[in-house]
Design a protein around this motif. Structure first.
Motif, PDB file in Angstrom:
ATOM      1  N   TYR A  64      -7.082  -5.389  -5.144  1.00  0.00           N
ATOM      2  CA  TYR A  64      -6.983  -6.229  -3.950  1.00  0.00           C
ATOM      3  C   TYR A  64      -5.732  -5.854  -3.155  1.00  0.00           C
ATOM      4  CZ  TYR A  64     -10.134  -9.029  -6.849  1.00  0.00           C
ATOM      5  OH  TYR A  64     -11.175  -9.447  -7.651  1.00  0.00           O
ATOM      6  N   TYR A  65      -5.703  -6.277  -1.891  1.00  0.00           N
ATOM      7  CA  TYR A  65      -4.509  -6.108  -1.072  1.00  0.00           C
ATOM      8  C   TYR A  65      -4.180  -7.428  -0.385  1.00  0.00           C
ATOM      9  CZ  TYR A  65      -7.453  -5.858   3.152  1.00  0.00           C
ATOM     10  OH  TYR A  65      -8.332  -6.153   4.172  1.00  0.00           O
ATOM     11  N   ARG A  66      -2.901  -7.602  -0.039  1.00  0.00           N
ATOM     12  CA  ARG A  66      -2.475  -8.847   0.593  1.00  0.00           C
ATOM     13  C   ARG A  66      -2.892  -8.859   2.060  1.00  0.00           C
ATOM     14  NH1 ARG A  66       0.426 -12.520  -1.526  1.00  0.00           N
ATOM     15  NH2 ARG A  66       1.259 -11.127  -3.128  1.00  0.00           N
ATOM     16  N   TYR A  67      -3.487  -9.954   2.460  1.00  0.00           N
ATOM     17  CA  TYR A  67      -4.074 -10.064   3.798  1.00  0.00           C
ATOM     18  C   TYR A  67      -3.514 -11.295   4.502  1.00  0.00           C
ATOM     19  CZ  TYR A  67      -7.713 -10.540   7.389  1.00  0.00           C
ATOM     20  OH  TYR A  67      -8.390 -10.664   8.577  1.00  0.00           O
ATOM     21  N   TRP A  68      -3.204 -11.144   5.789  1.00  0.00           N
ATOM     22  CA  TRP A  68      -2.729 -12.258   6.605  1.00  0.00           C
ATOM     23  C   TRP A  68      -3.765 -12.571   7.678  1.00  0.00           C
ATOM     24  CZ3 TRP A  68       0.567  -8.354   5.034  1.00  0.00           C
ATOM     25  CH2 TRP A  68       1.645  -8.753   4.238  1.00  0.00           C
ATOM     26  N   ASP A  69      -4.022 -13.828   7.847  1.00  0.00           N
ATOM     27  CA  ASP A  69      -4.984 -14.271   8.859  1.00  0.00           C
ATOM     28  C   ASP A  69      -4.313 -15.304   9.764  1.00  0.00           C
ATOM     29  OD1 ASP A  69      -7.286 -14.529  10.285  1.00  0.00           O
ATOM     30  OD2 ASP A  69      -8.234 -15.928   8.884  1.00  0.00           O
ATOM     31  N   LEU A  70      -4.323 -15.052  11.086  1.00  0.00           N
ATOM     32  CA  LEU A  70      -3.700 -15.952  12.047  1.00  0.00           C
ATOM     33  C   LEU A  70      -4.703 -17.041  12.437  1.00  0.00           C
ATOM     34  CD1 LEU A  70      -1.279 -16.645  13.867  1.00  0.00           C
ATOM     35  CD2 LEU A  70      -2.273 -15.112  15.596  1.00  0.00           C
ATOM     36  N   VAL A  71      -4.328 -18.298  12.197  1.00  0.00           N
ATOM     37  CA  VAL A  71      -5.193 -19.439  12.506  1.00  0.00           C
ATOM     38  C   VAL A  71      -4.592 -20.193  13.688  1.00  0.00           C
ATOM     39  CG1 VAL A  71      -6.199 -21.572  11.637  1.00  0.00           C
ATOM     40  CG2 VAL A  71      -5.907 -19.626  10.103  1.00  0.00           C
ATOM     41  N   GLU A  81      -2.109 -16.541   3.988  1.00  0.00           N
ATOM     42  CA  GLU A  81      -1.930 -15.346   3.160  1.00  0.00           C
ATOM     43  C   GLU A  81      -2.868 -15.414   1.964  1.00  0.00           C
ATOM     44  OE1 GLU A  81       1.570 -13.833   0.246  1.00  0.00           O
ATOM     45  OE2 GLU A  81       2.180 -14.342   2.286  1.00  0.00           O
ATOM     46  N   SER A  82      -3.568 -14.321   1.683  1.00  0.00           N
ATOM     47  CA  SER A  82      -4.509 -14.294   0.562  1.00  0.00           C
ATOM     48  C   SER A  82      -4.707 -12.865   0.093  1.00  0.00           C
ATOM     49  CB  SER A  82      -5.856 -14.901   0.972  1.00  0.00           C
ATOM     50  OG  SER A  82      -6.432 -14.159   2.046  1.00  0.00           O
ATOM     51  N   CYS A  83      -5.399 -12.729  -1.039  1.00  0.00           N
ATOM     52  CA  CYS A  83      -5.733 -11.403  -1.564  1.00  0.00           C
ATOM     53  C   CYS A  83      -7.184 -11.077  -1.219  1.00  0.00           C
ATOM     54  CB  CYS A  83      -5.540 -11.360  -3.080  1.00  0.00           C
ATOM     55  SG  CYS A  83      -3.818 -11.447  -3.617  1.00  0.00           S
ATOM     56  N   HIS A  84      -7.398  -9.907  -0.637  1.00  0.00           N
ATOM     57  CA  HIS A  84      -8.733  -9.483  -0.237  1.00  0.00           C
ATOM     58  C   HIS A  84      -9.110  -8.202  -0.977  1.00  0.00           C
ATOM     59  CE1 HIS A  84      -9.959 -11.680   3.671  1.00  0.00           C
ATOM     60  NE2 HIS A  84      -9.192 -12.460   2.956  1.00  0.00           N
ATOM     61  N   ILE A 164      -6.513   0.040   6.202  1.00  0.00           N
ATOM     62  CA  ILE A 164      -6.840  -1.317   5.766  1.00  0.00           C
ATOM     63  C   ILE A 164      -6.454  -2.392   6.771  1.00  0.00           C
ATOM     64  CG2 ILE A 164      -6.715  -0.722   3.328  1.00  0.00           C
ATOM     65  CD1 ILE A 164      -3.976  -2.075   3.274  1.00  0.00           C
ATOM     66  N   ASP A 165      -5.417  -2.152   7.594  1.00  0.00           N
ATOM     67  CA  ASP A 165      -4.992  -3.207   8.516  1.00  0.00           C
ATOM     68  C   ASP A 165      -4.306  -2.615   9.748  1.00  0.00           C
ATOM     69  OD1 ASP A 165      -4.663  -5.723   9.493  1.00  0.00           O
ATOM     70  OD2 ASP A 165      -3.697  -6.529   7.706  1.00  0.00           O
ATOM     71  N   GLU A 166      -5.050  -1.852  10.513  1.00  0.00           N
ATOM     72  CA  GLU A 166      -4.490  -1.230  11.719  1.00  0.00           C
ATOM     73  C   GLU A 166      -4.103  -2.291  12.750  1.00  0.00           C
ATOM     74  OE1 GLU A 166      -5.634   2.262  14.965  1.00  0.00           O
ATOM     75  OE2 GLU A 166      -7.115   1.550  13.507  1.00  0.00           O
ATOM     76  N   THR A 167      -4.881  -3.376  12.829  1.00  0.00           N
ATOM     77  CA  THR A 167      -4.583  -4.433  13.797  1.00  0.00           C
ATOM     78  C   THR A 167      -3.233  -5.071  13.524  1.00  0.00           C
ATOM     79  OG1 THR A 167      -6.940  -4.908  14.024  1.00  0.00           O
ATOM     80  CG2 THR A 167      -5.400  -6.588  14.797  1.00  0.00           C
ATOM     81  N   ALA A 168      -2.967  -5.351  12.255  1.00  0.00           N
ATOM     82  CA  ALA A 168      -1.689  -5.970  11.890  1.00  0.00           C
ATOM     83  C   ALA A 168      -0.524  -5.047  12.221  1.00  0.00           C
ATOM     84  CB  ALA A 168      -1.680  -6.320  10.414  1.00  0.00           C
ATOM     85  N   LEU A 169      -0.712  -3.757  11.995  1.00  0.00           N
ATOM     86  CA  LEU A 169       0.349  -2.798  12.314  1.00  0.00           C
ATOM     87  C   LEU A 169       0.626  -2.761  13.811  1.00  0.00           C
ATOM     88  CD1 LEU A 169      -0.529   0.203   9.951  1.00  0.00           C
ATOM     89  CD2 LEU A 169       1.385  -1.377   9.733  1.00  0.00           C
ATOM     90  N   ASN A 170      -0.429  -2.799  14.615  1.00  0.00           N
ATOM     91  CA  ASN A 170      -0.256  -2.779  16.066  1.00  0.00           C
ATOM     92  C   ASN A 170       0.423  -4.052  16.575  1.00  0.00           C
ATOM     93  OD1 ASN A 170      -1.487  -0.264  16.242  1.00  0.00           O
ATOM     94  ND2 ASN A 170      -3.530  -1.134  16.526  1.00  0.00           N
ATOM     95  N   ASN A 171       0.109  -5.174  15.947  1.00  0.00           N
ATOM     96  CA  ASN A 171       0.717  -6.436  16.360  1.00  0.00           C
ATOM     97  C   ASN A 171       2.210  -6.488  16.075  1.00  0.00           C
ATOM     98  OD1 ASN A 171      -1.746  -7.411  17.244  1.00  0.00           O
ATOM     99  ND2 ASN A 171      -2.208  -8.480  15.332  1.00  0.00           N
ATOM    100  N   LEU A 172       2.646  -5.734  15.070  1.00  0.00           N
ATOM    101  CA  LEU A 172       4.066  -5.722  14.745  1.00  0.00           C
ATOM    102  C   LEU A 172       4.880  -5.010  15.809  1.00  0.00           C
ATOM    103  CD1 LEU A 172       3.966  -4.959  10.905  1.00  0.00           C
ATOM    104  CD2 LEU A 172       4.549  -7.123  12.002  1.00  0.00           C
ATOM    105  N   GLY A 173       4.245  -4.101  16.546  1.00  0.00           N
ATOM    106  CA  GLY A 173       4.954  -3.376  17.589  1.00  0.00           C
ATOM    107  C   GLY A 173       5.343  -1.976  17.145  1.00  0.00           C
TER     108      GLY A 173
END
Length: 230
Positions: A64-71, A81-84, A164-173
């Protein structure tokens, strides 16, 4: 002579009981550490090296990998935060597949050991440990140690984060940068600790079994000498 023989038998019984208790303690501790290290999503991590004032890290596990979801809500924005589990399109190299295979073997061996510990605790037998327990602990320790092959897999390279998380990387700047290779996370450290505890349990099991054999031998010799002393 009788007093010294009795002391020797008592010492062997004490050694056997103590080593058997240590074997159970170390084996159970290793099982718990193995479970946490294998099935959590923090085996390795990528900690941001620049571009942010707050500590940011991406954590990955064998399964699994750690996943963040913005609500978004009327009360405010929350990050869950959860494991996916990994998606089917994620590429896994041979080191990663080997780490997964060895993690499964470790679980099988550990369950067998756990069942053996329960049977030994409930059985009314003079032999608390069996001769095969120490080798099984060794096999489990080796298998558990080989799950560290995950540190040499493609998941430990920076470009894998994009998969696995290109969107999260882009959001970081663009200013946030991560190291080229991963570092050990809590899961890898738990795995190392579990490997050590399995090895120590193997030594304790071997010593306990040797003490049991010596105890039986002393009792047999005492039985053979008894008629001569009458």
């Amino acid at each position: 002579l009788h007093c010294s023989c009795a002391r020797a038998v008592f010492y062997k019984i004490y050694c056997r009981q103590r080593c058997s208790a240590l074997q159970t303690l170390f084996g159970f501790t290793a099982f718990v550490l193995m479970w946490i290290g294998t099935f959590r999503c923090n085996f390795i991590q990528f900690a941001a090296t620049s571009g942010t004032s707050d500590p940011i890290s991406f954590e990955l596990g064998i399964w699994y990998y750690r996943y963040w979801d913005l609500v978004l809500s009327t009360s405010g924005n929350f990050i869950l935060e959860s494991c996916h589990g990994y998606d089917d399109y994620v590429e896994m190299d041979d080191s990663w597949k080997a780490a997964r295979a060895f993690s499964i073997l470790t679980i099988i061996f550990a369950i067998i050991i756990l069942v053996a510990i329960c049977i030994s605790a409930c059985a009314n037998s003079r032999n608390v440990t069996s001769a095969w327990e120490a080798p099984l602990y060794i096999l489990t320790a080796i298998s558990e140690g080989l799950t560290l092959l995950f540190l040499n897999s493609n998941a430990c390279r920076k470009d894998f984060l994009v998969q696995i998380d290109e969107t999260a990387l882009n959001n970081l700047g663009a200013g946030v940068s991560f190291p080229e290779t991963c570092s050990m996370g809590a899961g890898a450290k738990f795995t190392i600790s579990s490997t050590v505890f399995f090895f120590v349990a193997a030594v304790s099991s071997y010593v306990a079994h040797g003490a049991e054999k010596g105890e039986i031998k002393e009792e047999e010799e005492a039985g053979l000498r008894e008629p001569l002393n009458v």
